[in-house]
Design a protein around this motif. Structure first.
Motif, short mmCIF file in Angstrom:
data_model
loop_
_atom_site.label_atom_id
_atom_site.label_comp_id
_atom_site.label_asym_id
_atom_site.label_seq_id
_atom_site.Cartn_x
_atom_site.Cartn_y
_atom_site.Cartn_z
N TRP A 1 -4.50 10.38 -0.90
CA TRP A 1 -5.20 9.09 -0.95
C TRP A 1 -4.19 7.97 -0.82
O TRP A 1 -2.99 8.20 -0.82
N TRP A 2 -4.71 6.78 -0.63
CA TRP A 2 -3.84 5.60 -0.55
C TRP A 2 -4.29 4.60 -1.60
O TRP A 2 -5.45 4.60 -2.01
N HIS B 1 -8.18 1.23 -2.88
CA HIS B 1 -7.83 2.64 -2.71
C HIS B 1 -8.83 3.32 -1.78
O HIS B 1 -9.93 2.81 -1.56
N ILE C 1 0.86 -1.19 0.00
CA ILE C 1 0.00 0.00 0.00
C ILE C 1 0.89 1.24 0.00
O ILE C 1 1.82 1.35 0.81
N HIS C 2 0.59 2.14 -0.91
CA HIS C 2 1.34 3.39 -1.05
C HIS C 2 0.46 4.54 -0.56
O HIS C 2 -0.73 4.57 -0.85
N TRP C 3 1.06 5.47 0.17
CA TRP C 3 0.34 6.60 0.75
C TRP C 3 0.61 7.78 -0.17
O TRP C 3 1.55 8.53 0.01
N HIS C 4 -0.22 7.87 -1.20
CA HIS C 4 0.06 8.72 -2.35
C HIS C 4 0.09 10.20 -1.97
O HIS C 4 -0.93 10.75 -1.55
#
Ligand code: C2O
Length: 571
Positions: A90-91, A103, A46-49
């Motif tokens: 967003w993630w 997401h 998971i990326h924490w955009h």
């Protein structure tokens, strides 16, 4: 889980049974801990955009860049601080295609309370997540698109997971996203484009927006009736319910480059804004907004040119660096490469070559071991498996010549490229200027370029080829907006600056899933500074190391046979 839309059952991978996933609500300065328990059959991160992750690259969530993927039945705990950012981020999963359903929003409120918003305090805040709906299992799309990329399209678009009443199953409408608003009240829409495929036009009939933020940075408020938002971007906009009581459609329409670009089905979606007691049956039909033409992509350039950073005594913002240490000119386009890297393949044999996406004519190859731990272990040395992203393209040509879009002799001469794990090293604290140039190589798409770990100052953008003699004069060095995702316009350019002040290994890529999967990617490696405060700290205790067999099967960058491309483009 299985979801049914458009008369079809589809297997989707979601977080906590929700689509979109849960919203993470924080106050600026908070630290966040997220336990990811992978009960899906897929490797996931998971990326924490947009979260800056200062000195915290270990938690950036990019498979094979910052970590090995979280395997099925494994856990991973992400820890990060949200500091110096206010607004909407967003993630999402950073695993090809699965982010289409994995997401959710990150809402960051100011530390000194919502009274400190530099705009009229909204009566309510509403995340609006725009997405696309795929009737096929996205894991399957990922596998298939490695051969026949252009044969898979979303079946619909969504607002907060709802397809809306433009879609039906045997005459029964799909659910619509409903927003109930009271006359005279103000709503802060936190709009996120979580789609894999398209930039969207977004409008609400009979209403205007005041845009107040983007990518968790305040902007100078401006009013518009049209919001244009590319994958990866967020836009915060106020909507005042000042129309007559009634029902108003809100429409999200995907745009696409006009012919001679390949045309793909890109369906719009709509929800309903119910003003006053307008929800009851028997009332007049909802009012429709007049949407721009789907091909009117210049609207994106207009919208994004309107963004500037808010100058406000209470909200001090970093100043754009006036001195530049590193200049880069990066072209974005498609090309043909040997499947296994290098140039040594039989270019006439279809199975040996394929279509790729490039930066300065080189296409990214996913590494076989995570780069950040490697980099950390070998501080100061340049990893030998990496190839340096050049500061300019190998050839100068008329980059935006539309006759290069269809396959042809002129285009053929320019399309040869190769795959490599592209990296660019930056000394700590360097001020970097990049001009991104969209090219007409096999397509005329825009390119929403996203940089991890940093915000970029957007100095200027324009249509056609960047012309230094003419365009540098247009740079906004006073109040350029700060963005983590910048839209490089269709057949146009954008100039950005950023300060490489976050040591680590950061992904820089196009946020269209197909461009990303095809290799329009590089890693930016920011070296340590002179002190502990300017260096990447050691990995968190218990940071998983991965043995070879744990690696995500390194994907071949999605390859499409040129023959296939030809036939598609000729169709
Ligand atoms: Cu939103 Cu690298 O991603």
């Amino acid at each position: 889980m299985t979801m049914t839309h458009l008369c079809k059952k589809t297997v989707v991978t979601v977080v906590n049974g929700q689509l979109p996933g849960p919203t993470i609500e924080v106050t600026e300065g908070d630290s966040v801990i997220v336990h990811v328990v992978n009960t899906s059959p897929h490797n996931i991160t998971i990326h924490w955009h947009g979260v800056r992750q200062l000195q915290n690259g270990w938690n950036d969530g990019v498979p094979m860049v910052t970590q090995c993927p979280i395997q099925p039945n494994q856990n991973f705990t992400y820890r990060f601080n949200v500091a110096g950012q206010v607004g909407t981020l967003w993630w999402h999963a950073h695993v090809s295609c699965l982010r289409g359903t994995l997401h959710g929003a990150i809402v960051i409120r100011p530390r000194d309370g919502t009274n400190s918003y530099p705009f009229p305090k909204p009566d309510r805040e509403v995340p609006v997540v725009i997405g696309d709906w795929w009737s096929i299992d996205l894991a399957e799309v990922d596998r298939k698109m490695q051969d026949n990329f252009f044969d898979y399209f979303p079946s619909g678009s969504t607002l907060n997971g709802k397809l809306g009443d433009l879609f039906n199953c045997s005459g029964v409408h799909e659910d619509s996203f409903m927003l109930d608003v009271e006359p005279g009240k103000t709503y802060l829409l936190r709009i996120i484009n979580a789609g894999l495929f398209s930039e969207y036009f977004f409008k609400v009939a009979s209403h205007r927006f005041t845009v107040v933020g983007s990518d968790a940075n305040y902007v100078t408020p401006f009013t518009t009736d049209l919001i244009v938002i590319a994958p990866g971007e967020t836009v915060d906009a106020l909507l005042v319910a000042d129309a007559r009581p009634g029902k108003y459609y809100m429409v999200a329409l995907p745009n696409q480059a006009p012919l001679p670009d390949t045309q793909t089905p890109e369906p719009a979606t709509r929800g309903i804004d119910r003003l006053g007691n307008a929800g009851n049956a028997g009332k007049p039909a909802a009012v429709l907004p007049v949407m721009p033409n789907q091909h009117d992509v210049v609207q994106s350039l207009y919208f994004h040119s309107n963004l500037s950073a808010l100058q406000h005594p209470r909200h001090r913002v970093p100043q754009v660096p006036k001195r530049v240490d590193e200049h880069m000119f990066v072209t974005l386009g498609l090309g043909t490469a040997c499947r296994h890297g290098g140039f040594k393949c039989n270019w006439d044999v279809e199975s040996e070559t394929g279509l790729v996406a490039t930066m300065n004519n080189i296409s990214f190859m996913v590494p076989t071991a995570p780069l950040l731990p490697e980099h950390y272990r070998h501080v100061g040395s340049q990893l030998s498996t990496l190839v340096e992203l050049p500061d300019k393209p190998p050839k100068v040509f008329n980059f935006t010549d539309v006759s290069l879009i269809p396959v042809g002799p002129k285009e053929k001469k320019l399309e040869t490229t190769y795959k490599a794990t592209l990296a660019r090293w930056f000394r700590y604290g360097s001020a970097v200027e990049i001009v991104f140039q969209s090219t007409a190589m096999l397509q005329g798409d825009s390119n929403p370029m996203h940089l991890h770990g940093h915000d970029m100052f957007v100095l200027a953008q324009g249509a056609g080829n960047f012309d230094e003699a003419r365009d540098v004069a247009k740079y906004n060095l006073v109040n350029p907006p700060r963005k983590n995702t910048v839209v490089v316009p269709n057949l146009g350019w954008v100039a950005v600056r950023f300060v490489a002040d976050n040591p680590g290994v950061w992904y820089m890529h196009c946020h269209y899933e197909f461009h990303l999967a095809m290799g329009m990617t590089a890693v930016f490696i920011v070296e340590d500074g002179p002190t502990a405060n300017t260096s990447l700290p050691p990995p968190p205790v218990g940071f998983p190391t991965c043995s070879n067999n744990e690696y995500l099967v390194p994907r071949e960058v999605s390859l499409q046979t040129p023959q296939h491309t030809v036939s598609r483009l000729m169709d």
